[in-house]
Design a protein around this motif. Structure first.
Motif, PDB file in Angstrom:
ATOM      1  N   SER A 144      82.174  20.382  67.791  1.00  0.00           N
ATOM      2  CA  SER A 144      82.870  21.412  67.006  1.00  0.00           C
ATOM      3  C   SER A 144      83.335  22.560  67.907  1.00  0.00           C
ATOM      4  CB  SER A 144      81.946  21.968  65.930  1.00  0.00           C
ATOM      5  OG  SER A 144      80.883  22.692  66.552  1.00  0.00           O
ATOM      6  N   HIS A 145      84.269  23.354  67.358  1.00  0.00           N
ATOM      7  CA  HIS A 145      84.746  24.560  68.029  1.00  0.00           C
ATOM      8  C   HIS A 145      83.574  25.508  68.300  1.00  0.00           C
ATOM      9  CE1 HIS A 145      89.063  24.913  68.596  1.00  0.00           C
ATOM     10  NE2 HIS A 145      89.241  24.143  67.525  1.00  0.00           N
ATOM     11  N   LYS A 146      82.653  25.549  67.319  1.00  0.00           N
ATOM     12  CA  LYS A 146      81.504  26.457  67.400  1.00  0.00           C
ATOM     13  C   LYS A 146      80.655  26.125  68.640  1.00  0.00           C
ATOM     14  CE  LYS A 146      78.435  28.547  63.994  1.00  0.00           C
ATOM     15  NZ  LYS A 146      77.851  28.367  62.664  1.00  0.00           N
ATOM     16  N   GLU A 147      80.400  24.816  68.834  1.00  0.00           N
ATOM     17  CA  GLU A 147      79.600  24.379  69.996  1.00  0.00           C
ATOM     18  C   GLU A 147      80.313  24.718  71.304  1.00  0.00           C
ATOM     19  OE1 GLU A 147      77.294  20.370  69.256  1.00  0.00           O
ATOM     20  OE2 GLU A 147      79.147  20.366  68.098  1.00  0.00           O
ATOM     21  N   ASN A 149      82.612  27.127  71.807  1.00  0.00           N
ATOM     22  CA  ASN A 149      82.608  28.585  72.036  1.00  0.00           C
ATOM     23  C   ASN A 149      81.247  29.062  72.557  1.00  0.00           C
ATOM     24  OD1 ASN A 149      85.230  28.794  71.270  1.00  0.00           O
ATOM     25  ND2 ASN A 149      84.805  29.377  69.163  1.00  0.00           N
ATOM     26  N   ARG A 150      80.151  28.512  71.972  1.00  0.00           N
ATOM     27  CA  ARG A 150      78.803  28.912  72.389  1.00  0.00           C
ATOM     28  C   ARG A 150      78.581  28.565  73.872  1.00  0.00           C
ATOM     29  NH1 ARG A 150      75.411  25.668  69.525  1.00  0.00           N
ATOM     30  NH2 ARG A 150      75.866  26.743  67.575  1.00  0.00           N
ATOM     31  N   LYS A 153      80.557  30.928  76.121  1.00  0.00           N
ATOM     32  CA  LYS A 153      79.885  32.237  76.209  1.00  0.00           C
ATOM     33  C   LYS A 153      78.677  32.176  77.153  1.00  0.00           C
ATOM     34  CE  LYS A 153      81.172  34.515  71.915  1.00  0.00           C
ATOM     35  NZ  LYS A 153      80.833  34.666  70.508  1.00  0.00           N
TER      36      LYS A 153
END
Length: 799
Positions: A144-147, A149-150, A153
């Motif tokens: 996912s995009h979330k993974e 982005n994390r 970061k």
């Protein structure tokens, strides 16, 4: 050293120069006009170097990441022209500069997910990304995009941006001599009576210099790849990748032609052009020459004079329709000096033709609208054939007219610009009448050949007499007569498809596109109804969707239906149909014209792509099936376009020894544009149309600007257009007229509502400033993608 760069982000906030530090090792090579890759926020994008300076007012500067070109791809003149265009066409600087390059050179950014500085072997994606990285889309198909982005970061992953060209130069593996000739001779002698094939290959390189492809060498010497390879492994020969041009005319033989003797009229017309060339003096000429009066020969001889001076020439023709015969004439006269640029070429072919111009390997370019930006540096003449054509106006950003760009370039190089047409646009003829352009007239055909006789058939009378066919009795008789005489006919109808709309005879339902406010066109070949604006397609219904009646039929006539009707009434006739549907495939256009030119067809049926520029000696009849089809569109140029089209299509008949005849079918035969076209009377049409233009305040008496607004919500569209109209009415002088806001003639396309307002003015020095303010005001809404706002300072499309 500092590079001032325009970045490839077409937006209000980025439409300015950005400073970048030039790394020391590149200081000597960076020049204005080169493309570079620069860091911009979190990503890397392409940009154009506009100038180079010693220092910047900004303290901390990022460095250039990559240089895309060895030499500048845009000259200083083209860079200046780009900034002129941003003012003239109200576009972003990067849009203007991109318009000058072939599509293959526009940036293609690929995103790759690569491992970051912090190693996380526990992560599920670790093995997938590995050391080479993984494509952005591939990564997101698993995670996912979330993974992502994390991980970014945490510095476990990062995104790499690669700016690549869409098409690379084509190369071929070749071999050349690795040794000097005397050393090759020694190697050959060493072999004695052995390896005779290898000796033959060595002998070839002793006699011939340069690289040769494996295939050519194998064919030439009847040898094998392994024999050549063994000489490479012995370091007698060396392998290299040699660049190869994709040639759209490979295998075509062009019979060389020589200059024809000019008539007295042609001599009078060419003399001032040649004087302008000799004196290195910029002047704009308008050649008003009837069809068949020999305008092309004047172009060819003027270019010949320019080439004698070591200069270059640009010839513009209206899109692909004119190119096959025009290209043949120019290639026959100037051979390999000619490059060709038009939409019928593949992306790679266009790229290679452009590179020939850029590398100064050719002196003449023949092409459509965008060829006006050919990167020549010593222009001697620019010619625009059929200058009245609307295809010279670009309808998307940057909205330039090729004629304005040509005149601007002509001023820079102090060279003549020649506009030619049998039916000049009213604006050009008015300028010539006022002395802004120099008028040159050719009012007779070469060899005193008579203009074709034109008859107008009133289709209302045909209907009253019981003829419900799409062919009048007169046209049918003439078609039959030409078939018996073994002469050819051109039939013209400006509508493709089988019929113009589908309607229920019981309730009046008309099949419309669900995404556009326009009726669907029926195409019989695949039994579909198609929208010619957004491409939406539906099956033809067997019953009416509204009242379930079976009386649902197609009405109106398209080229497919005419073709079908011809095969019924004249089964012996061989018909070639030319429209967008039959010429989609590469080379189809030229193939169909050659078929007709070689006498393998009796009738050429087509849309406006056959209306001009074609020259076939055996064509003695031209039939226009709906002469008034364009008269009723909501456009102040409708009469002018009708007159031009009828005059141009009539000019296809009787161009050589056989006399020509034209039949125009119309339901409004009394309209002055149809009557005057039948008499080949441009002067009377010009006078009559100018009275109408003056009365209603249209060009050439007024300038126009058009603001078009579109949005998926109707209320938003209306609201924005009303605000724009109110702002303009408040700020412009009392002499200017702001019309609107009103719905566009086609109020909805692709599910977007469309509104417009028009400005008519004579002098409005601050208009550009006010229009730019409007663009700025709505820039945020535009960048979010909901609102679309287009401003055209020289509108040609009113729809």
């Amino acid at each position: 050293m500092i590079a001032k760069v325009i970045v490839d982000v077409p937006a209000n906030q980025t439409d300015r120069l950005f400073d970048y530090a030039i790394p020391e090792e590149w200081e000597e090579m960076i020049e204005p006009g080169m493309r570079v890759v620069v860091p911009f926020g979190p990503r890397k994008i392409q940009g154009f170097v506009i100038s180079v300076a010693n220092e910047s007012e900004h303290a901390k500067l990022k460095e250039l990441s990559e240089v895309k070109d060895v030499t500048p791809i845009l000259t200083q003149e083209l860079l200046d022209l780009g900034f002129w265009l941003t003012e003239k066409a109200l576009c972003y600087a990067v849009s203007a500069l991109q318009a000058m390059l072939p599509a293959a050179m526009k940036a293609n950014v690929t995103k790759t997910v690569v491992l970051g500085n912090r190693v996380n072997e526990e992560a599920t994606w670790h093995r997938m990304v590995s050391s080479n990285g993984v494509k952005w889309d591939d990564f997101l198909s698993h995670f996912s995009h979330k993974e992502l982005n994390r991980a970014i970061k945490n510095d476990e992953l990062e995104v790499r941006y690669d700016v690549k060209e869409k098409t690379a130069p084509k190369t071929i593996l070749s071999v050349s001599a690795a040794l000097q000739k005397d050393e090759l001779q020694k190697e050959k002698e060493k072999m004695g009576n052995r390896a005779l094939k290898q000796q033959e290959i060595i002998a070839h390189f002793i006699e011939n210099e340069g690289a040769v492809s494996y295939k050519e060498l194998m064919d030439m010497l009847d040898t094998t790849r392994s024999t050549i390879k063994s000489l490479v492994s012995k370091e007698i020969l060396k392998e290299e990748e040699v660049e190869l041009y994709r040639d759209p005319y490979k295998g075509r033989e062009f019979t060389p032609s020589t200059a024809l003797e000019l008539t007295d009229l042609q001599e009078q017309a060419i003399t001032p052009i040649l004087t302008s060339i000799e004196d290195h003096h910029h002047e704009t000429f308008l050649i008003h020459g009837v069809t068949g009066s020999g305008k092309t020969e004047i172009y060819l001889q003027s270019i010949h004079r320019v080439l004698e001076q070591g200069k270059e020439a640009i010839v513009l023709v209206p899109e692909i329709s004119l190119t096959p015969q025009m290209v043949t004439r120019f290639k026959s006269r100037f051979g390999s000096e000619v490059a060709v640029l038009h939409s019928g070429l593949s992306r790679g072919e266009k790229y290679d033709e452009w590179r020939k111009i850029h590398r100064k390997e050719v002196k003449v370019v023949v092409g459509a609208r965008s060829a006006v930006f050919a990167p020549f540096t010593n222009l001697g003449i620019i010619i625009i054939d059929e200058e009245h054509e609307s295809s010279y106006k670009q309808e998307e950003n940057p909205r330039y007219h090729a004629r304005d760009v040509a005149i601007k370039r002509g001023e820079h190089y102090n060279c003549p610009v020649v506009l030619g047409s049998a039916t000049p646009s009213l604006e050009s003829y008015a300028r010539a009448s006022k002395g802004v352009y120099t008028l040159l007239e050719l009012l007779h055909r070469v060899n005193k050949q008579a203009m074709p006789t034109v008859s107008i058939v009133d289709m209302r009378e045909e209907l009253r007499a019981g003829n419900r066919s799409m062919f009048s009795n007169d046209l049918y008789d003439k078609l039959k007569d030409r078939l018996e005489k073994k002469e050819q006919t051109v039939l013209f109808l400006n509508r493709r498809g089988y019929s113009t709309f589908v309607m229920c005879r019981d309730c009046g339902y008309v099949a419309e596109c669900p995404h556009c406010d326009i009726s669907l066109t029926y195409h019989k070949i695949n039994g579909t109804m198609r929208c010619h604006y957004c491409g939406h397609e539906e099956r033809f219904p067997t019953q009416c969707p509204e009242c379930e009646s079976e009386h649902i039929r197609f009405f109106g006539t398209g080229t497919q239906r005419v073709e079908e009707e011809l095969t019924k009434i004249l089964p012996e006739a061989r018909v070639v149909r030319m429209d967008v549907d039959t010429t989609r495939r590469k080379g189809a256009h030229e193939k169909l014209l050659n078929q007709f030119g070689e006498g393998k067809a009796d009738i050429l049926l087509g849309t406006q792509m056959i209306a001009k520029g074609l020259d076939f000696p055996n064509v003695t009849l031209v039939g226009v099936l709906a002469g008034d089809a364009m008269l009723h569109i909501p456009d102040f140029r409708a009469s002018e376009k009708t007159f031009q089209l009828l005059t141009q299509v009539s000019g296809r008949a009787g161009r050589h020894l056989l006399p020509g005849e034209v039949i125009v079918q119309s339901y409004t035969p009394e309209h002055y544009s149809i009557e005057m076209a039948s008499e080949h009377d441009y002067q009377s049409f010009y006078q009559r149309e100018m009275v109408t233009r003056k009365q209603f305040g249209y060009p050439p008496f007024y300038f126009l600007a058009m603001v078009n607004v579109s949005h998926e919500e109707l209320t938003k569209t209306v609201d924005v257009t009303e605000k724009i109209a109110a702002y303009l009415k408040e700020h412009l002088s009392k002499q200017s007229v702001v019309l609107g806001p009103v719905a566009s003639p086609i109020p909805r396309i692709k599910d977007r509502y469309r509104y417009q307002c028009m400005i008519k003015y004579k002098t409005e020095p601050n208009l550009t400033h006010y229009l730019k303010e409007i663009q700025k005001h709505f820039s945020k809404e535009i960048s979010r993608g909901g609102l679309q706002l287009s401003i055209d300072t020289q509108p040609y499309m009113m729809m």
